[in-house]
Design a protein around this motif. Structure first.
Motif, PDB file in Angstrom:
ATOM      1  N   MET A  19       0.912  -1.206  -0.067  1.00 14.30           N
ATOM      2  CA  MET A  19      -0.098  -0.005   0.174  1.00 14.30           C
ATOM      3  C   MET A  19       0.813   1.129   0.140  1.00 14.30           C
ATOM      4  O   MET A  19       0.343   2.319  -0.285  1.00 14.30           O
ATOM      5  CB  MET A  19      -0.834  -0.017   1.141  1.00 14.30           C
ATOM      6  N   LEU A  20       2.106   1.221   0.210  1.00 12.02           N
ATOM      7  CA  LEU A  20       3.015   2.261   0.207  1.00 12.02           C
ATOM      8  C   LEU A  20       3.039   2.866  -1.151  1.00 12.02           C
ATOM      9  O   LEU A  20       3.047   4.332  -1.141  1.00 12.02           O
ATOM     10  CB  LEU A  20       4.562   1.834   0.724  1.00 12.02           C
ATOM     11  N   PHE A  21       2.886   2.228  -2.239  1.00  9.29           N
ATOM     12  CA  PHE A  21       2.881   2.928  -3.528  1.00  9.29           C
ATOM     13  C   PHE A  21       1.756   3.277  -3.953  1.00  9.29           C
ATOM     14  O   PHE A  21       1.587   3.831  -5.053  1.00  9.29           O
ATOM     15  CB  PHE A  21       3.426   1.621  -4.523  1.00  9.29           C
ATOM     16  N   GLU A  22       0.372   3.035  -3.276  1.00  5.95           N
ATOM     17  CA  GLU A  22      -0.864   3.112  -3.713  1.00  5.95           C
ATOM     18  C   GLU A  22      -1.512   4.292  -3.347  1.00  5.95           C
ATOM     19  O   GLU A  22      -2.765   4.500  -3.661  1.00  5.95           O
ATOM     20  CB  GLU A  22      -1.477   1.681  -3.463  1.00  5.95           C
ATOM     21  N   GLN A  23      -0.860   5.220  -2.505  1.00  4.36           N
ATOM     22  CA  GLN A  23      -1.624   6.330  -2.136  1.00  4.36           C
ATOM     23  C   GLN A  23      -2.129   7.248  -3.168  1.00  4.36           C
ATOM     24  O   GLN A  23      -3.217   7.980  -3.469  1.00  4.36           O
ATOM     25  CB  GLN A  23      -0.833   7.267  -1.176  1.00  4.36           C
ATOM     26  N   PRO A  24      -1.235   7.561  -4.334  1.00  3.14           N
ATOM     27  CA  PRO A  24      -1.613   8.445  -5.410  1.00  3.14           C
ATOM     28  C   PRO A  24      -2.738   7.548  -6.389  1.00  3.14           C
ATOM     29  O   PRO A  24      -3.730   8.503  -6.822  1.00  3.14           O
ATOM     30  CB  PRO A  24      -0.417   8.567  -6.280  1.00  3.14           C
ATOM     31  N   PHE A  25      -2.819   6.397  -6.160  1.00  4.07           N
ATOM     32  CA  PHE A  25      -3.741   5.626  -6.808  1.00  4.07           C
ATOM     33  C   PHE A  25      -5.192   6.087  -6.301  1.00  4.07           C
ATOM     34  O   PHE A  25      -6.003   6.194  -7.301  1.00  4.07           O
ATOM     35  CB  PHE A  25      -3.581   4.114  -6.511  1.00  4.07           C
ATOM     36  N   ALA A  26      -5.280   6.097  -5.196  1.00  4.33           N
ATOM     37  CA  ALA A  26      -6.521   6.664  -4.698  1.00  4.33           C
ATOM     38  C   ALA A  26      -6.895   8.058  -4.547  1.00  4.33           C
ATOM     39  O   ALA A  26      -8.030   8.536  -4.393  1.00  4.33           O
ATOM     40  CB  ALA A  26      -6.738   5.954  -3.068  1.00  4.33           C
ATOM     41  N   ARG A  27      -5.748   8.843  -4.363  1.00  4.10           N
ATOM     42  CA  ARG A  27      -5.967  10.391  -4.102  1.00  4.10           C
ATOM     43  C   ARG A  27      -6.295  10.852  -5.188  1.00  4.10           C
ATOM     44  O   ARG A  27      -7.110  11.972  -5.304  1.00  4.10           O
ATOM     45  CB  ARG A  27      -4.429  10.759  -3.791  1.00  4.10           C
ATOM     46  N   VAL A  28      -5.772  10.633  -6.692  1.00  2.00           N
ATOM     47  CA  VAL A  28      -6.113  11.434  -7.643  1.00  2.00           C
ATOM     48  C   VAL A  28      -7.632  11.441  -7.960  1.00  2.00           C
ATOM     49  O   VAL A  28      -8.219  12.634  -8.438  1.00  2.00           O
ATOM     50  CB  VAL A  28      -5.512  10.817  -9.050  1.00  2.00           C
ATOM     51  N   PRO A  29      -8.437  10.324  -8.030  1.00  2.00           N
ATOM     52  CA  PRO A  29      -9.629  10.677  -8.236  1.00  2.00           C
ATOM     53  C   PRO A  29     -10.519  11.379  -7.211  1.00  2.00           C
ATOM     54  O   PRO A  29     -11.449  11.888  -7.408  1.00  2.00           O
ATOM     55  CB  PRO A  29     -10.482   8.995  -8.219  1.00  2.00           C
ATOM     56  N   TYR A  30     -10.047  11.263  -5.898  1.00  2.30           N
ATOM     57  CA  TYR A  30     -10.366  12.147  -4.751  1.00  2.30           C
ATOM     58  C   TYR A  30     -10.366  13.536  -4.933  1.00  2.30           C
ATOM     59  O   TYR A  30     -11.335  14.081  -4.820  1.00  2.30           O
ATOM     60  CB  TYR A  30      -9.752  11.578  -3.409  1.00  2.30           C
TER      61      TYR A  30
END
Length: 396
Positions: free
Chosen positions: A12-23
């Motif tokens: 999950m360390l690499f996945e913060q932008p993955f969820a942040r962009v649509p937010y």
């Protein structure tokens, strides 16, 4: 089995932008909705108060009241249409993307092992996303779109975000700040501590000074630079003095203000600002993942032209440049790897030494001898000898 246990937190360390962009995209939709509501409701509330006041005093006729109410109804209907269009065109699709991405991440929590087929499929999708990210960062838009379409990950990658980045950067390269300033206006709240907007305003002022439009430059400074005087007063004073110097000046501070290289700096500042807003790293995600692997393999021998291993990623010229930014691997217990087979030499695969001092693994040399009637050849020097002439080397 324990070595294959999935480290969910590490994944999950690499996945913060993955969820942040649509937010962040949905937050823009929310702010646009809020602005529309404030814009349309203020006149409705004012009209309602005026109507109530006139009714109490008896100064309002029935026709005036109906006309006022019709006006309020029209405004509310217009607001409803705007909000509906906004959420249909942007809000609902963005929520769908956010939901799909969170579901994609949630599947990892149910996986127990890195060797499971489910994780292998998930990791393949992640690699596709990283390849698209790398392509977009390097302006290979067609490649990114092709990968996303063929692998079915269009909703899991940020093609639209990078299209906006490219559009704004291209405008800056054409020496116009309009697109970038519009982006700053849309994200004003999130950029409170960022100086990008001031830098853009200052550059527009400099271009007016370069064109010798002094009256327009003074008016522009009053309107767009003076509001920043609490935090940028020295820069504003220097900019004011710029009008006394022509673009050909040799005076250092003002020559630097006229330097066209400032546009390149603005491009870099904009990219850093939008990356920070979306919690995107400045490096491609693919590079960050590769750094971890390269750091575990990098040895001083990888940069010795006479000791390169064809099976070592760090010894590769391209990956070797990427590995320059990571530290050398730290091994508590050293291992010796055969340069022919790439296998570790130990008590089961003993090292054998040529008369010239070069060492290779027993398995690799036995295989070579079997194919050459008992003769072996040193790959490094070309020296040949009989397999029986090789001596054992003991690891201590």
């Amino acid at each position: 089995m324990s070595t294959n246990k999935l480290n969910v937190e590490g994944v999950m360390l690499f996945e913060q932008p993955f969820a942040r962009v649509p937010y962040e995209n949905y937050r823009k939709v929310f702010r646009a909705s809020q602005r529309n509501i404030e814009k349309e409701f203020a006149p409705v509330q004012t009209a309602a108060h005026d109507l109530a006041k006139r009714s109490k005093t008896g100064h309002s006729s029935t026709d005036d009241a109906i006309k006022s109410i019709d006006g309020m109804i029209t405004r509310v209907e217009n607001l409803k249409r705007k909000l509906s269009d906004l959420h249909t065109s942007s809000g609902t699709p963005t929520l769908g993307v956010m939901r799909e991405r969170l579901q994609h991440l949630a599947t990892v929590e149910d996986m127990q092992s890195t060797s499971s087929p489910e994780f292998a499929r998930w990791a393949d999708i992640r690699l596709d996303r990283w390849l698209v990210d790398w392509s977009l960062r390097n302006n290979k838009v067609k490649t990114a779109k092709t990968i996303a379409a063929e692998r079915g990950v269009e909703r899991l990658v940020d093609i639209e975000l990078f299209s906006d980045i490219r559009r704004i950067e291209e405008a800056l390269k054409r020496q116009t700040c309009t697109e970038a300033l519009a982006w700053c206006s849309e994200n004003k709240a999130a950029l409170r501590k960022n100086t990008l907007e001031f830098d853009l305003r200052l550059q527009e002022y400099i271009e007016l000074a370069r064109a010798q439009k002094h009256v327009e430059a003074i008016a522009y400074s009053k309107k767009h630079l003076l509001p920043w005087q609490e935090t940028h007063l020295p820069q504003i004073r220097q900019a004011s003095a710029l009008l006394c110097f022509p673009p050909t000046t040799a005076c250092g501070p003002y020559k630097r203000l006229y330097d066209l290289a400032r546009w390149t700096t603005l491009v870099q500042s904009f990219r850093l600002a939008i990356y920070n807003l979306s919690t995107l790293p400045s490096e491609p995600l693919l590079h960050l993942a590769m750094y971890a692997g390269l750091a575990s393999l990098k040895l001083p021998a990888c940069y010795d032209t006479h000791r390169k291993n064809i099976d070592c990623p760090v010894c590769d010229s391209n990956l070797g440049r990427l590995a320059e930014e990571v530290p050398f691997s730290h091994h508590v217990n050293s291992t010796i790897v055969c340069r022919i087979s790439g296998k570790i030499m130990d008590e089961d695969n003993m090292p054998l030494v040529f008369p010239n001092g070069q060492v290779y693994s027993k398995e690799a040399l036995e295989d070579m001898a079997a194919r050459n009637d008992g003769t072996v050849r040193c790959p490094r020097t070309g020296e040949k000898c009989n397999f029986s002439d090789l001596r054992k080397v003991f690891i201590s």
